[in-house]
Design a protein around this motif. Structure first.
Motif, PDB file in Angstrom:
ATOM      1  N   LEU A 127      31.960  34.383  40.204  1.00 42.79           N
ATOM      2  CA  LEU A 127      32.978  34.357  41.251  1.00 42.79           C
ATOM      3  C   LEU A 127      32.492  33.559  42.451  1.00 42.79           C
ATOM      4  CD1 LEU A 127      35.698  35.303  42.342  1.00 42.79           C
ATOM      5  CD2 LEU A 127      34.575  37.386  43.153  1.00 42.79           C
ATOM      6  N   VAL A 165      34.223  30.219  44.045  1.00 47.90           N
ATOM      7  CA  VAL A 165      34.598  30.145  45.462  1.00 47.90           C
ATOM      8  C   VAL A 165      33.954  28.928  46.109  1.00 47.90           C
ATOM      9  CG1 VAL A 165      34.395  31.299  47.694  1.00 47.90           C
ATOM     10  CG2 VAL A 165      35.001  32.621  45.669  1.00 47.90           C
ATOM     11  N   PHE A 189      40.775  29.530  46.868  1.00 50.37           N
ATOM     12  CA  PHE A 189      40.531  30.965  46.994  1.00 50.37           C
ATOM     13  C   PHE A 189      40.977  31.487  48.353  1.00 50.37           C
ATOM     14  CE2 PHE A 189      38.021  30.456  43.210  1.00 50.37           C
ATOM     15  CZ  PHE A 189      38.097  31.693  42.608  1.00 50.37           C
ATOM     16  N   PHE A 220      46.980  37.538  42.889  1.00 47.99           N
ATOM     17  CA  PHE A 220      46.164  36.329  42.834  1.00 47.99           C
ATOM     18  C   PHE A 220      46.545  35.495  41.612  1.00 47.99           C
ATOM     19  CE2 PHE A 220      42.562  33.532  42.677  1.00 47.99           C
ATOM     20  CZ  PHE A 220      42.153  33.422  44.003  1.00 47.99           C
TER      21      PHE A 220
END
Length: 340
Positions: free
Chosen positions: A25, A29, A36, A231
């Motif tokens: 993750l 990002v 994001f 998301f």
């Protein structure tokens, strides 16, 4: 000693997996910071937008479980199995509570031994429409779509409940629940041994605690479902536009209705927000049957709807739910296309 070793190994594996996920993750990002950032803002806005609808639902389900009203509702699911399926389908089509917030009540009924068939009927019909949704759909898409959606909700409940009745007979629905974890928190009953209905839950300390405990468990479940779902919606909206989707869902394509179910429905987040989107898709060439299949399947096969049920049901009942939802949505789309 062997059990302790296995537990330690499992715990270590979970930590390694969690660390790997966090690292992945962080890498994503770092590679796409703007994506994001916008996704997080979109998720926050989505949570704020649905809060006026979800918060009352959380309070209602917490009150139902703490007051003992779930036992009264459960009586409607008793009696002859097919009669219970019909009643549950009708109740689901008119109950103004969404699929996520009604989840504790459904889990509680299963834990109480109510057969899976009427619970499945209610579960399939309740997320699709209600009186407020009927009026909003009529105002946005016309009375034909509004009536068709309501009939489809009832029909999907009857179809799903009947198939489940054939497969499971009158076996207790408790076997469909996962043991422990979130399911046990959602089905925890107030006041062990008490069978009375007390609507004024604030007058009893144990009922007050049960209300708070139930509200916290439901809120946790909804956040677990909605945060990744919003998301995912942002990512899908970034990749697709209504015009491009309508090109594949037009009336001249044989795959329009299946595509609406298998491609469009996972992107469906909120029934009210989906109405103007559907109107835009219809204006851009989407067929009426595909639009109905999208609206029906969106409530029961959407990402957040499926994620809400998966932590509670065992794998086989969960797969049965998905199969019934997809099949019923396809039938609804084809029937509406033929009638419209």
């Amino acid at each position: 000693m062997e059990g302790q070793t296995a537990t330690a190994t499992f715990s270590g594996s979970r930590k390694i997996a969690a660390g790997a996920g966090a690292g992945l993750l962080a890498g994503l990002v770092w590679l796409w910071p703007q994506f994001f950032k916008q996704g997080i803002l979109f998720t926050g806005q989505g949570l704020l937008q649905v809060a006026p609808l979800v918060v009352p639902g959380i309070a209602l389900t917490a009150w139902i479980m703490a007051s003992g009203a779930d036992r009264i509702i459960g009586r409607a699911f008793e009696g002859r199995l097919m009669r219970a399926v019909l009643v549950a389908s009708a109740m689901g089509a008119i109950t103004p509570v969404c699929g996520v917030t009604i989840l504790p009540l459904m889990a509680g009924l299963l834990a109480a031994g109510v057969p899976l068939a009427p619970v499945m009927a209610f579960w399939l019909s309740s997320p699709i429409t209600d009186p407020a949704m009927l009026a909003t759909t009529a105002a946005t898409l016309g009375i034909t779509f509004a009536v068709g959606k309501t009939v489809a909700a009832f029909g999907l409940g009857v179809f799903g409940g009947s198939v489940t009745a054939v497969l499971t007979r009158e076996r207790s629905g408790e076997a469909a629940l996962r043991s422990g974890g979130l399911a046990s928190k959602l089905t925890a009953r107030c006041c062990d041994g008490a069978t009375s209905f007390e609507p004024r839950v604030w007058r009893n300390s144990s009922r007050r605690k049960a209300f708070v405990r139930q509200a916290a468990a439901t809120t946790r479940l909804i956040l677990i479902c909605l945060i990744p779902a919003f998301f995912a919606e942002y990512a899908l909206n970034a990749a697709l536009t209504p015009g491009s989707l309508a090109a594949y869902l037009g009336s001249n394509t044989w795959w329009a209705i299946p595509a609406a179910v298998f491609v469009g429905a996972p992107a469906y987040i909120d029934g009210y927000a989906a109405l103007p989107l559907t109107r835009g898709l219809i204006d851009n060439g989407m067929s009426p049957g595909a639009a109905m299949a999208f609206l029906v399947s969106g409530g029961v096969v959407s990402i957040w709807g499926a994620l809400a049920i998966f932590p509670v049901l065992k794998l086989r009942p969960f797969l049965l739910y998905l199969a019934l939802a997809v099949t019923g949505s396809l039938i609804s789309g084809y029937v509406f296309e033929w009638v419209y």
